[in-house]
Scaffold this active site. Sequence first.
Site, PDB file in Angstrom:
ATOM      1  CB  CYS A 186      13.729  -1.392 -13.461  1.00 45.22           C
ATOM      2  SG  CYS A 186      14.340  -2.567 -13.292  1.00 45.22           S
ATOM      3  CB  CYS A 241      10.069  -1.899 -12.542  1.00 48.49           C
ATOM      4  SG  CYS A 241      10.260  -4.041 -13.319  1.00 48.49           S
ATOM      5  CB  CYS A 258      13.483  -4.471 -16.516  1.00 48.02           C
ATOM      6  SG  CYS A 258      12.068  -5.654 -15.431  1.00 48.02           S
ATOM      7  CB  CYS A 313       9.868  -2.371 -17.244  1.00 44.39           C
ATOM      8  SG  CYS A 313      11.710  -1.893 -16.471  1.00 44.39           S
TER       9      CYS A 313
END
Length: 184
Positions: free
Chosen positions: A35, A39, A66, A69
Amino acid sequence: MNGLNNEVMWNAVESCDENYDGVFIYAVKSTGICCKPSCKSRTPLKENVSYYPSFSLAINEGYRPCKRCRPDLLHTNEEDIILSAKHFIEKEYRNSLTLDRLAKEVGVSKFHLQRLFKKSTGLSPLEYATKLRMIEALGLLQDTEKTITEIAHKLGFKSSAHFSSMFRHHFHYTPTIFRKGLNK
């Protein structure tokens, strides 16, 4: 990483600090996901977190981006994306190069990369790689005594027939005819 220590990076993750986006990526061992520091997903346990200076390094370690994000879309400067892609292609065009691999390397989706690259250069990334192969082929045919098959393999083609077909498509004559034309 740019003078950052793990405590500073952890504080950025805990506070979802977007000022650190693009500076580092964090990965969570328990989920296998990486991430951006900003995030908004649930904060992971500190002991499960690893830090990476780039998205591609986290991906190379086996983490996946992810879906919240989207660290794979971290690049926002189009010129940087194109330059990174060109640099990677120029380094790897003799090897098996896929759009997926290239997109992971520069940190954007393959669709975004394809669109930006075509808009900037007039060629798709793979057409650009093929153009580089053909330019090198001309030089090898002109300056070496290597066989067509040796040149094909050096440039990453699986067979001399495929190489000859691509060469003919680009230059409207075969490598053999090109070489014979040089020796007149």
